[in-house]
Design a protein around this motif. Structure first.
Motif, PDB file in Angstrom:
ATOM      1  N   THR A   1       0.854  -1.190   0.000  1.00  0.00           N
ATOM      2  CA  THR A   1       0.000   0.000   0.000  1.00  0.00           C
ATOM      3  C   THR A   1       0.890   1.240   0.000  1.00  0.00           C
ATOM      4  OG1 THR A   1      -0.151   0.167   2.421  1.00  0.00           O
ATOM      5  CG2 THR A   1      -1.729  -1.285   1.319  1.00  0.00           C
ATOM      6  N   LYS A   2       0.269   2.397   0.174  1.00  0.00           N
ATOM      7  CA  LYS A   2       1.021   3.643   0.114  1.00  0.00           C
ATOM      8  C   LYS A   2       2.076   3.723   1.215  1.00  0.00           C
ATOM      9  CE  LYS A   2       0.507   8.668   0.124  1.00  0.00           C
ATOM     10  NZ  LYS A   2      -0.438   9.811   0.200  1.00  0.00           N
ATOM     11  N   ASN A   3       1.727   3.315   2.420  1.00  0.00           N
ATOM     12  CA  ASN A   3       2.610   3.534   3.567  1.00  0.00           C
ATOM     13  C   ASN A   3       3.179   2.269   4.197  1.00  0.00           C
ATOM     14  OD1 ASN A   3       2.270   6.440   3.632  1.00  0.00           O
ATOM     15  ND2 ASN A   3       0.198   6.044   4.364  1.00  0.00           N
ATOM     16  N   VAL A   4       2.615   1.099   3.887  1.00  0.00           N
ATOM     17  CA  VAL A   4       3.080  -0.122   4.549  1.00  0.00           C
ATOM     18  C   VAL A   4       3.219  -1.276   3.563  1.00  0.00           C
ATOM     19  CG1 VAL A   4       1.963   0.547   6.710  1.00  0.00           C
ATOM     20  CG2 VAL A   4       0.775  -0.989   5.124  1.00  0.00           C
ATOM     21  N   LEU A   5       4.001  -2.259   3.984  1.00  0.00           N
ATOM     22  CA  LEU A   5       4.099  -3.542   3.290  1.00  0.00           C
ATOM     23  C   LEU A   5       3.610  -4.611   4.244  1.00  0.00           C
ATOM     24  CD1 LEU A   5       7.679  -3.243   1.709  1.00  0.00           C
ATOM     25  CD2 LEU A   5       5.501  -3.010   0.510  1.00  0.00           C
TER      26      LEU A   5
ATOM     27  N   LYS B   1       6.824   1.503   5.703  1.00  0.00           N
ATOM     28  CA  LYS B   1       7.885   1.702   4.705  1.00  0.00           C
ATOM     29  C   LYS B   1       8.916   2.737   5.144  1.00  0.00           C
ATOM     30  CE  LYS B   1       5.072   0.676   0.600  1.00  0.00           C
ATOM     31  NZ  LYS B   1       4.505   1.251  -0.639  1.00  0.00           N
ATOM     32  N   SER B   2       8.427   3.898   5.566  1.00  0.00           N
ATOM     33  CA  SER B   2       9.318   5.038   5.786  1.00  0.00           C
ATOM     34  C   SER B   2      10.321   4.804   6.911  1.00  0.00           C
ATOM     35  CB  SER B   2       8.497   6.296   6.083  1.00  0.00           C
ATOM     36  OG  SER B   2       7.698   6.110   7.239  1.00  0.00           O
ATOM     37  N   GLN B   3      10.044   3.862   7.811  1.00  0.00           N
ATOM     38  CA  GLN B   3      10.907   3.647   8.965  1.00  0.00           C
ATOM     39  C   GLN B   3      11.897   2.501   8.761  1.00  0.00           C
ATOM     40  OE1 GLN B   3       8.543   3.200  12.497  1.00  0.00           O
ATOM     41  NE2 GLN B   3       7.299   5.007  12.067  1.00  0.00           N
ATOM     42  N   CYS B   4      11.911   1.912   7.544  1.00  0.00           N
ATOM     43  CA  CYS B   4      12.713   0.714   7.345  1.00  0.00           C
ATOM     44  C   CYS B   4      13.600   0.786   6.106  1.00  0.00           C
ATOM     45  CB  CYS B   4      11.804  -0.515   7.230  1.00  0.00           C
ATOM     46  SG  CYS B   4      10.807  -0.838   8.704  1.00  0.00           S
ATOM     47  N   VAL B   5      14.639  -0.025   6.136  1.00  0.00           N
ATOM     48  CA  VAL B   5      15.492  -0.264   4.967  1.00  0.00           C
ATOM     49  C   VAL B   5      15.342  -1.741   4.632  1.00  0.00           C
ATOM     50  CG1 VAL B   5      17.836  -0.208   4.038  1.00  0.00           C
ATOM     51  CG2 VAL B   5      17.106   1.527   5.695  1.00  0.00           C
ATOM     52  N   PHE B   6      15.033  -2.041   3.374  1.00  0.00           N
ATOM     53  CA  PHE B   6      14.730  -3.408   2.972  1.00  0.00           C
ATOM     54  C   PHE B   6      15.834  -3.994   2.102  1.00  0.00           C
ATOM     55  CE2 PHE B   6      10.715  -1.193   3.592  1.00  0.00           C
ATOM     56  CZ  PHE B   6      10.012  -2.074   4.407  1.00  0.00           C
TER      57      PHE B   6
END
Length: 206
Positions: A147-151, A165-170
């Motif tokens: 989605t826009k903000n989460v996986l 998403k914004s708080q993580c590095v994948f």
């Protein structure tokens, strides 16, 4: 063929010049068309009334279509989706056997980075390398919702987890290539991300 009433016959005959009325020959088929045909405006109104309407985002959410069961899903059930995604990503990035990630100084690096950002992640195997929330680090699994903000990631323990998403590095692996992706560059819906024009060079990949 419908019956022509005497009143209707008389009305039509009266519209003709008197000394020509004896030659009037009324065609019942024409009368039927005149009585039964609806005007275009009525037809268009009817079509509009029965036209299907797409759901708004609010209605979509209220029906629960943005949610997934947290315990009923199995990791093995997501593997076919991952296999489809592997074929999709190779086609999207135009990868061939033995392809390698372009170096930063390579002229193809910028375009490769742009295309990587546009990837649809449904089916991708992802791992949280870094996060502001320490409990999310090292979580990995198959992405089943983007989605826009989460996986939403389904792990091997059959648990569905929501990752901001914004708080993580994948970390993501494609064949023998490994990528590091900063989640803040993915904060947009997949359908919009795939057509978004990225003007500046993206530098979050290794």
């Amino acid at each position: 063929m419908e019956h022509v009433t005497s009143d209707l016959r008389e009305f039509i005959t009266d519209q003709v010049i008197p000394h020509h009325r004896c030659n009037v020959n009324i065609n019942p088929d024409h009368i039927t068309m005149l009585e039964g045909t609806k005007i275009k405006k009525q037809h268009s109104r009817k079509r509009r009334a029965h036209k299907s309407r797409t759901l708004s985002r609010k209605e979509y959410a209220e029906l629960g279509l943005n949610t997934l069961p947290t315990k009923q899903m199995k990791y093995e059930e997501a593997l076919p989706l991952h296999n489809l995604w592997k074929g999709y990503v190779r086609e999207h990035l135009e990868l061939k056997e033995g392809s390698e990630v372009p170096e930063v100084h390579d002229r193809h690096y910028d375009e490769f980075s742009r295309q990587l950002v546009k990837l649809d992640l449904h089916g991708a195997k992802l791992k949280v390398i870094e996060s502001k929330c320490r409990t999310l680090e090292n979580l990995e699994g198959i992405c089943v919702m983007d989605t826009k903000n989460v996986l939403k990631i389904l792990s091997k323990d059959n648990r569905l987890r929501t990752i901001p998403k914004s708080q993580c590095v994948f970390g993501m692996k494609v064949g023998n290539m490994e990528f590091t992706i900063f989640g803040q560059h993915l904060n947009i819906r997949p359908a919009e991300r795939s057509v978004k024009k990225i003007k500046s060079c993206v530098q979050p990949f290794m």
